[in-house]
Design a protein around this motif. Structure first.
Motif, PDB file in Angstrom:
ATOM      1  N   LEU A 149       0.836  -1.207   0.000  1.00 21.77           N
ATOM      2  CA  LEU A 149       0.000   0.000   0.000  1.00 21.77           C
ATOM      3  C   LEU A 149       0.873   1.259   0.000  1.00 21.77           C
ATOM      4  O   LEU A 149       0.646   2.201  -0.770  1.00 21.77           O
ATOM      5  CB  LEU A 149      -0.892  -0.048   1.252  1.00 21.77           C
ATOM      6  N   LEU A 150       1.902   1.269   0.834  1.00 17.41           N
ATOM      7  CA  LEU A 150       2.789   2.440   0.917  1.00 17.41           C
ATOM      8  C   LEU A 150       3.559   2.646  -0.378  1.00 17.41           C
ATOM      9  O   LEU A 150       3.730   3.777  -0.843  1.00 17.41           O
ATOM     10  CB  LEU A 150       3.784   2.277   2.072  1.00 17.41           C
ATOM     11  N   ARG A 151       4.008   1.524  -0.953  1.00 19.23           N
ATOM     12  CA  ARG A 151       4.819   1.602  -2.181  1.00 19.23           C
ATOM     13  C   ARG A 151       4.025   2.264  -3.305  1.00 19.23           C
ATOM     14  O   ARG A 151       4.568   3.002  -4.115  1.00 19.23           O
ATOM     15  CB  ARG A 151       5.254   0.197  -2.569  1.00 19.23           C
ATOM     16  N   ARG A 152       2.726   2.012  -3.328  1.00 20.32           N
ATOM     17  CA  ARG A 152       1.863   2.604  -4.350  1.00 20.32           C
ATOM     18  C   ARG A 152       1.953   4.132  -4.323  1.00 20.32           C
ATOM     19  O   ARG A 152       1.784   4.805  -5.324  1.00 20.32           O
ATOM     20  CB  ARG A 152       0.418   2.151  -4.071  1.00 20.32           C
ATOM     21  N   TYR A 153       2.222   4.681  -3.148  1.00 23.70           N
ATOM     22  CA  TYR A 153       2.303   6.134  -3.017  1.00 23.70           C
ATOM     23  C   TYR A 153       3.753   6.600  -2.797  1.00 23.70           C
ATOM     24  O   TYR A 153       4.006   7.668  -2.233  1.00 23.70           O
ATOM     25  CB  TYR A 153       1.361   6.610  -1.894  1.00 23.70           C
ATOM     26  N   GLY A 154       4.682   5.751  -3.223  1.00 25.51           N
ATOM     27  CA  GLY A 154       6.091   6.156  -3.277  1.00 25.51           C
ATOM     28  C   GLY A 154       6.860   6.041  -1.977  1.00 25.51           C
ATOM     29  O   GLY A 154       7.980   6.544  -1.878  1.00 25.51           O
ATOM     30  N   MET A 155       6.289   5.388  -0.978  1.00 29.10           N
ATOM     31  CA  MET A 155       6.985   5.285   0.317  1.00 29.10           C
ATOM     32  C   MET A 155       7.655   3.923   0.437  1.00 29.10           C
ATOM     33  O   MET A 155       7.029   2.898   0.205  1.00 29.10           O
ATOM     34  CB  MET A 155       5.990   5.475   1.465  1.00 29.10           C
ATOM     35  N   TRP A 220      14.082   2.924   8.461  1.00 26.69           N
ATOM     36  CA  TRP A 220      13.954   4.175   7.697  1.00 26.69           C
ATOM     37  C   TRP A 220      12.775   4.072   6.752  1.00 26.69           C
ATOM     38  O   TRP A 220      12.606   3.050   6.082  1.00 26.69           O
ATOM     39  CB  TRP A 220      15.212   4.441   6.859  1.00 26.69           C
ATOM     40  N   VAL A 221      11.983   5.132   6.681  1.00 23.75           N
ATOM     41  CA  VAL A 221      10.943   5.202   5.648  1.00 23.75           C
ATOM     42  C   VAL A 221      11.268   6.394   4.755  1.00 23.75           C
ATOM     43  O   VAL A 221      11.345   7.536   5.227  1.00 23.75           O
ATOM     44  CB  VAL A 221       9.541   5.385   6.251  1.00 23.75           C
ATOM     45  N   PHE A 222      11.472   6.094   3.470  1.00 22.76           N
ATOM     46  CA  PHE A 222      11.830   7.150   2.517  1.00 22.76           C
ATOM     47  C   PHE A 222      10.585   7.722   1.855  1.00 22.76           C
ATOM     48  O   PHE A 222       9.636   6.991   1.557  1.00 22.76           O
ATOM     49  CB  PHE A 222      12.801   6.595   1.468  1.00 22.76           C
ATOM     50  N   ASP A 223      10.626   9.033   1.652  1.00 18.78           N
ATOM     51  CA  ASP A 223       9.563   9.776   0.958  1.00 18.78           C
ATOM     52  C   ASP A 223       8.177   9.615   1.579  1.00 18.78           C
ATOM     53  O   ASP A 223       7.197   9.359   0.868  1.00 18.78           O
ATOM     54  CB  ASP A 223       9.526   9.383  -0.528  1.00 18.78           C
ATOM     55  N   PRO A 224       8.084   9.764   2.908  1.00 26.04           N
ATOM     56  CA  PRO A 224       6.742   9.718   3.499  1.00 26.04           C
ATOM     57  C   PRO A 224       5.931  10.924   3.030  1.00 26.04           C
ATOM     58  O   PRO A 224       6.475  12.028   2.915  1.00 26.04           O
ATOM     59  CB  PRO A 224       7.006   9.787   5.007  1.00 26.04           C
ATOM     60  N   LEU A 225       4.668  10.705   2.766  1.00 23.87           N
ATOM     61  CA  LEU A 225       3.790  11.848   2.482  1.00 23.87           C
ATOM     62  C   LEU A 225       3.771  12.733   3.715  1.00 23.87           C
ATOM     63  O   LEU A 225       3.616  12.223   4.827  1.00 23.87           O
ATOM     64  CB  LEU A 225       2.359  11.354   2.248  1.00 23.87           C
ATOM     65  N   PRO A 226       3.902  14.046   3.571  1.00 23.36           N
ATOM     66  CA  PRO A 226       3.802  14.914   4.758  1.00 23.36           C
ATOM     67  C   PRO A 226       2.381  14.882   5.323  1.00 23.36           C
ATOM     68  O   PRO A 226       1.426  14.725   4.561  1.00 23.36           O
ATOM     69  CB  PRO A 226       4.117  16.312   4.209  1.00 23.36           C
ATOM     70  N   GLY A 227       2.283  15.001   6.638  1.00 19.71           N
ATOM     71  CA  GLY A 227       0.963  15.143   7.251  1.00 19.71           C
ATOM     72  C   GLY A 227       0.306  13.843   7.669  1.00 19.71           C
ATOM     73  O   GLY A 227      -0.881  13.823   7.985  1.00 19.71           O
ATOM     74  N   LEU A 228       1.056  12.746   7.727  1.00 20.18           N
ATOM     75  CA  LEU A 228       0.492  11.499   8.276  1.00 20.18           C
ATOM     76  C   LEU A 228       0.647  11.539   9.792  1.00 20.18           C
ATOM     77  O   LEU A 228       1.685  11.955  10.303  1.00 20.18           O
ATOM     78  CB  LEU A 228       1.197  10.277   7.691  1.00 20.18           C
ATOM     79  N   GLY A 229      -0.374  11.083  10.511  1.00 19.19           N
ATOM     80  CA  GLY A 229      -0.406  11.246  11.970  1.00 19.19           C
ATOM     81  C   GLY A 229      -1.116  12.548  12.282  1.00 19.19           C
ATOM     82  O   GLY A 229      -1.670  13.201  11.380  1.00 19.19           O
TER      83      GLY A 229
END
Ligand code: EPS
Length: 386
Positions: A149-155, A220-229
């Motif tokens: 699921l995360l990979r789909r959004y580049g994470m 490490w998580v690369f390129d997390p979408l900002p604003g999660l949490g």
């Protein structure tokens, strides 16, 4: 619907089961999305004989059709091959206990004694079977779905081992995704060859002394979408959710985010990550002491989480204990186990962090279907780009 999972299964029972609720319908999945991480979790110098018996592979019994999720609960099963060796006596499901003697010598550092008191049993096997870290295979299976699921959004989620016993790898706060490419080839999943050799030697020496070792790993998580949490409530803060998920892994005793405990030793002017903006990069930072989280939210820099695993509590030269039936002083009981499982713990850390981030993604964007999730993420990205 919120994204959640639950596992069931004993270490030497028939199988481990994971049920995941709230996966959006239409997410493409392959067996490799799960099996690759199950296999990575079995690696690492210092594992015991059990890993030669098991070859973990997922069997899907619900929630997926033609390689896509249905939106219904996803049920995953990982068989315990070792059950065949235990089913006739020690782990028989229906037959009453016969010649098998209860285990009455709790191991210091394990769930044995407190579990025996809490669940009112004199047979520690009733506790240790579920307390065993075998259960983490079921969590890694859940992590495989979250990771897709995360990979789909580049994470992308990665990990490495930074310490085993006294042996440390050089500190790195500048890692990029490509740095992790060969990490699974190291016998201890360390990025630095010299450190890898020293860690392996330390595990070997501990084994020769009939002892065990813990250590520290980083996720490490690369390129997390900002604003999660979210900052709005304590239980919505991602720091807290990650802490819970990490400390919920067997044998994990401490967690740091970003510079972690070091932040207690330095001034504010040296502790925070100054904010910059360019047309090309948008908002960005030149340091990442926050480990990618401010106010309980991702801000776009890599998420960096560190955790410490205590040495395995099953010792082949056991520590002092007490027989719970006779109260006589004795030694704790011995059972086949690992010398060091920190490389595996790092893979488990990836899984639980991936799941927490996937939960935060669903919390923010909703998503009965992957189509609606895609649209919500696209709209948000467009807003951020303004
Ligand atoms: C574990 C003890 C060992 C490990 C096990 C965790 O199991 P056994 O007693 O069957 O040798 O191998 O880990 C796994 C089976 C696994 O797949 O990670 C414990 O007591 O936590």
């Amino acid at each position: 619907m919120a994204l959640t999972y639950r596992t069931a299964g004993e270490s030497h029972g028939p199988a481990l089961t994971t049920i995941i609720e709230g996966v959006p319908a239409g997410l493409p999945l392959t067996p490799e999305d799960i099996d690759t991480d199950l296999a990575r979790r079995q690696l690492g110098y210092g594992r015991g004989g059990r890993q030669k018996i098991e070859t973990d592979r997922v069997q899907v019994t619900a929630g997926i059709r033609h390689g896509r999720t249905l939106g219904s609960p996803v049920a995953l099963m990982v068989m315990n091959r070792d059950f065949a060796n235990w089913s006739e006596d020690r782990m028989a499901i229906w037959e009453p206990i016969s010649e098998v003697k209860p285990i009455t010598l709790p191991r210091p550092g394990h769930a044995d004694l407190a579990g025996m008191q809490k669940y009112e049993t004199d047979d520690l096997r009733n506790i240790l079977e579920r307390a065993s870290a075998r259960e983490t295979a079921a969590r890694v299976a859940a992590g495989g779905v979250a990771r897709a699921l995360l990979r789909r959004y580049g994470m992308e989620v990665r990990s490495h081992v930074v310490q085993v016993g006294p042996e440390q790898a050089p500190g790195r706060d500048d890692l990029v995704l490509a740095d992790f490419d060969g990490v699974d080839e190291s016998p201890v999943r360390a990025l630095d060859d010299d450190a890898s050799g020293r860690m392996k030697a330390a595990i070997k020496a501990a084994g020769q002394d009939s002892d065990t070792l813990g250590g520290i790993f980083e996720v490490w998580v690369f390129d997390p979408l900002p604003g999660l949490g979210s900052h709005v409530s304590g239980d919505a803060r991602l720091d807290g959710r990650i802490g819970q998920a990490m400390l919920g892994i067997q044998a994990i005793k401490g967690v740091e985010i970003g510079a972690g405990f070091e932040l207690g030793r330095i001034r504010g002017s040296a502790a925070h990550d100054e904010i910059f903006w360019t047309e090309e990069r948008g908002y960005h930072r030149r340091t990442n002491r926050s480990g990618g989280l401010e106010g309980g939210m991702t801000h776009g820099a890599p998420l960096v989480v560190r955790a410490v695993m205590k040495p395995i509590a099953t010792l082949s030269r056991p520590l002092a204990s007490v027989d719970v039936q006779t109260k006589e002083a004795t030694s704790a009981f011995k059972e086949r186990s690992d010398i060091c499982a920190v490389p595996a713990a790092a893979v488990i850390g990836e899984a639980v962090v991936a799941f927490v981030l996937a939960q935060a993604l669903i919390d923010k964007f909703g998503g009965d279907s992957i189509v609606s999730l895609d649209a919500a993420v696209d709209r948000y990205r467009a807003v951020l780009a303004r």
